[in-house]
Design a protein around this motif. Sequence first.
Motif, PDB file in Angstrom:
ATOM      1  N   LEU A   6       0.854  -1.192   0.000  1.00 49.58           N
ATOM      2  CA  LEU A   6       0.000   0.000   0.000  1.00 49.58           C
ATOM      3  C   LEU A   6       0.882   1.231   0.000  1.00 49.58           C
ATOM      4  O   LEU A   6       1.697   1.417   0.908  1.00 49.58           O
ATOM      5  CB  LEU A   6      -0.932   0.014   1.219  1.00 49.58           C
ATOM      6  N   ASN A   7       0.739   2.060  -1.022  1.00 49.18           N
ATOM      7  CA  ASN A   7       1.418   3.352  -1.100  1.00 49.18           C
ATOM      8  C   ASN A   7       0.361   4.444  -1.004  1.00 49.18           C
ATOM      9  O   ASN A   7      -0.498   4.560  -1.890  1.00 49.18           O
ATOM     10  CB  ASN A   7       2.197   3.487  -2.416  1.00 49.18           C
ATOM     11  N   SER A   8       0.444   5.227   0.062  1.00 50.03           N
ATOM     12  CA  SER A   8      -0.610   6.214   0.287  1.00 50.03           C
ATOM     13  C   SER A   8      -0.101   7.344   1.154  1.00 50.03           C
ATOM     14  O   SER A   8       0.767   7.133   2.020  1.00 50.03           O
ATOM     15  CB  SER A   8      -1.817   5.548   0.973  1.00 50.03           C
ATOM     16  N   PRO A   9      -0.624   8.553   0.971  1.00 49.05           N
ATOM     17  CA  PRO A   9      -0.340   9.629   1.926  1.00 49.05           C
ATOM     18  C   PRO A   9      -0.908   9.260   3.294  1.00 49.05           C
ATOM     19  O   PRO A   9      -1.717   8.336   3.428  1.00 49.05           O
ATOM     20  CB  PRO A   9      -1.059  10.842   1.315  1.00 49.05           C
ATOM     21  N   PRO A  10      -0.508  10.001   4.333  1.00 46.29           N
ATOM     22  CA  PRO A  10      -1.045   9.677   5.676  1.00 46.29           C
ATOM     23  C   PRO A  10      -2.557   9.766   5.746  1.00 46.29           C
ATOM     24  O   PRO A  10      -3.200   8.977   6.451  1.00 46.29           O
ATOM     25  CB  PRO A  10      -0.373  10.719   6.578  1.00 46.29           C
ATOM     26  N   THR A  11      -3.121  10.714   5.018  1.00 46.40           N
ATOM     27  CA  THR A  11      -4.574  10.914   5.065  1.00 46.40           C
ATOM     28  C   THR A  11      -5.087  11.183   3.655  1.00 46.40           C
ATOM     29  O   THR A  11      -4.507  11.997   2.923  1.00 46.40           O
ATOM     30  CB  THR A  11      -4.948  12.089   5.978  1.00 46.40           C
ATOM     31  N   VAL A  12      -6.175  10.508   3.300  1.00 51.54           N
ATOM     32  CA  VAL A  12      -6.865  10.758   2.027  1.00 51.54           C
ATOM     33  C   VAL A  12      -8.344  10.930   2.355  1.00 51.54           C
ATOM     34  O   VAL A  12      -9.084   9.952   2.510  1.00 51.54           O
ATOM     35  CB  VAL A  12      -6.659   9.601   1.025  1.00 51.54           C
ATOM     36  N   SER A  13      -8.752  12.177   2.508  1.00 52.31           N
ATOM     37  CA  SER A  13     -10.139  12.465   2.907  1.00 52.31           C
ATOM     38  C   SER A  13     -11.032  12.472   1.670  1.00 52.31           C
ATOM     39  O   SER A  13     -10.783  13.224   0.718  1.00 52.31           O
ATOM     40  CB  SER A  13     -10.213  13.817   3.620  1.00 52.31           C
ATOM     41  N   VAL A  14     -12.041  11.647   1.693  1.00 51.34           N
ATOM     42  CA  VAL A  14     -13.011  11.588   0.597  1.00 51.34           C
ATOM     43  C   VAL A  14     -14.403  11.477   1.213  1.00 51.34           C
ATOM     44  O   VAL A  14     -14.555  11.225   2.413  1.00 51.34           O
ATOM     45  CB  VAL A  14     -12.752  10.385  -0.341  1.00 51.34           C
ATOM     46  N   ARG A  15     -15.394  11.649   0.357  1.00 46.41           N
ATOM     47  CA  ARG A  15     -16.785  11.434   0.767  1.00 46.41           C
ATOM     48  C   ARG A  15     -17.317  10.257  -0.051  1.00 46.41           C
ATOM     49  O   ARG A  15     -17.366  10.322  -1.283  1.00 46.41           O
ATOM     50  CB  ARG A  15     -17.640  12.669   0.534  1.00 46.41           C
ATOM     51  N   GLY A  16     -17.699   9.210   0.647  1.00 53.39           N
ATOM     52  CA  GLY A  16     -18.134   8.031  -0.079  1.00 53.39           C
ATOM     53  C   GLY A  16     -18.844   7.045   0.820  1.00 53.39           C
ATOM     54  O   GLY A  16     -19.180   7.322   1.974  1.00 53.39           O
ATOM     55  N   ILE A  17     -19.071   5.857   0.268  1.00 54.26           N
ATOM     56  CA  ILE A  17     -19.741   4.771   0.983  1.00 54.26           C
ATOM     57  C   ILE A  17     -18.661   3.809   1.483  1.00 54.26           C
ATOM     58  O   ILE A  17     -17.998   3.160   0.665  1.00 54.26           O
ATOM     59  CB  ILE A  17     -20.726   4.041   0.059  1.00 54.26           C
ATOM     60  N   PRO A  18     -18.428   3.711   2.777  1.00 53.01           N
ATOM     61  CA  PRO A  18     -17.329   2.857   3.275  1.00 53.01           C
ATOM     62  C   PRO A  18     -17.408   1.420   2.791  1.00 53.01           C
ATOM     63  O   PRO A  18     -16.407   0.851   2.342  1.00 53.01           O
ATOM     64  CB  PRO A  18     -17.481   2.961   4.800  1.00 53.01           C
ATOM     65  N   SER A  19     -18.595   0.818   2.864  1.00 57.70           N
ATOM     66  CA  SER A  19     -18.716  -0.583   2.438  1.00 57.70           C
ATOM     67  C   SER A  19     -18.449  -0.733   0.943  1.00 57.70           C
ATOM     68  O   SER A  19     -17.861  -1.727   0.496  1.00 57.70           O
ATOM     69  CB  SER A  19     -20.111  -1.110   2.782  1.00 57.70           C
ATOM     70  N   GLY A  20     -18.858   0.268   0.151  1.00 58.07           N
ATOM     71  CA  GLY A  20     -18.629   0.202  -1.288  1.00 58.07           C
ATOM     72  C   GLY A  20     -17.165   0.322  -1.643  1.00 58.07           C
ATOM     73  O   GLY A  20     -16.651  -0.425  -2.502  1.00 58.07           O
ATOM     74  N   LEU A  21     -16.441   1.254  -0.995  1.00 58.32           N
ATOM     75  CA  LEU A  21     -15.017   1.401  -1.266  1.00 58.32           C
ATOM     76  C   LEU A  21     -14.236   0.173  -0.797  1.00 58.32           C
ATOM     77  O   LEU A  21     -13.260  -0.253  -1.442  1.00 58.32           O
ATOM     78  CB  LEU A  21     -14.498   2.666  -0.588  1.00 58.32           C
TER      79      LEU A  21
END
Length: 434
Positions: A314-329
């Motif tokens: 997993l390569n990711s910034p510390p935080t990736v703020s989005v608005r979405g459906i947790p179960s769907g993602l």
Amino acid sequence: MKRRRRSLSLRARVALVSALAAAIVIAAIGFAFAVFLRVNGSEQLDRTLDSVSLSMATDPAASADNTVAPVLPEDLSPQVVQPTAIAADPVRATTIGGTAVRAKDVPINGAIGQVVAVSVPEDPMSRAIREQQWQVAGVALAAIAVAAGLGWLLAGRAVRPLQRLAAATHTVGDELPAALPDIRGAREAEELSDALSRMLDRISKARSRTQEALGAARDFAAVSAHELRTPLTAMRTDLEVLTTLPLTEEQRTEILREVLATQRQIEATLTDLERLAVGELSDATDHEDLDLAELADRCVQELARRLPDVQIELNSPPTVSVRGIPSGLRLVLENAVTNSVRHGRAERIRITLVHSDSQGAVVAVDDDGIGIPQHERAPLFERFVRGSSADPEGSGLGLALIAQQAALHGGRAELSDSPLGGTRLLIYLAARPA
């Protein structure tokens, strides 16, 4: 069913209220005017008596022989009676010869203790007052009728926009009108027209969404039945062979293995169909603010425990703020990794998250598997479409689920070549999905 009695119209109510208000005002004014007439008439009689008394007091001869009386208007001539003793009340109401009069005692000059009773009849004044009162009553009734008529006319102009609006809404049936007629007049009617227009617009949009959902559900059910019919037929054939033909233990074991594989395929298909249905029923209220980096980290840890032979990064910034459906993602990440392992036979998977406040987030899933031919990539996002290298136990819904979730998050999904040698899956997520 009991028929409801119709209420009075707004126009009739306004006319009745106008008439009632006019009646109350006119009744108050009429009562005050009647009292004024009565008091004024009494004061006029008193002034007449005073003038007669003054005339007789300045004419000693008339007072002496009681034969002279001043000339007054007809029906108001004073009646002079014989001298009498001084009365206790100098002005009084009494009756003479059956006629109601107002009398006053006038002292006689030169005759101490003697007076002349001077009287004025009250009947002519009472008749004049009654006539004026009847005239006032007639004018009052006419004014009430005029007030009711004006209320009826003005209310008719006021309710005409409401009548037009009611006539327009009566024609609303299965086919909703494009727009209601332009209503102008009373502000309340304009506000009601705007509210009804917005309501019809919402109903039209809801009906369109319902029709689209029903069409999608019919297509979904037809395709699902077609896809499930094949494995169910194969399972039934295997079971008939088991029950009707003499088989060796090796043949029986092989057929049972095929039945179990078919059962697993049906179960996977039903599970994915359920997930697709849940996605179809989701709406904006299911979205919430979340940290995609944290969700991806938890998902990677669980997948690493389930797939110990696969290297997942997993390569990711510390935080990736989005608005979405947790179960769907979460479903997107799990399906992407599962497809890479099951169909691409990947041994190394790398998940990369890229975040932009204005453009949303991008999820890239790279693997080192066998890859997907370019001409097969776009159709694989359709339901029940399998690639040439797909595992036979797959449902054909994995990438369809990913495409659905990408669309629900205001984005899209696509396939390309991976720098690891296999396939790259890109999922674009909007910053603020509609």
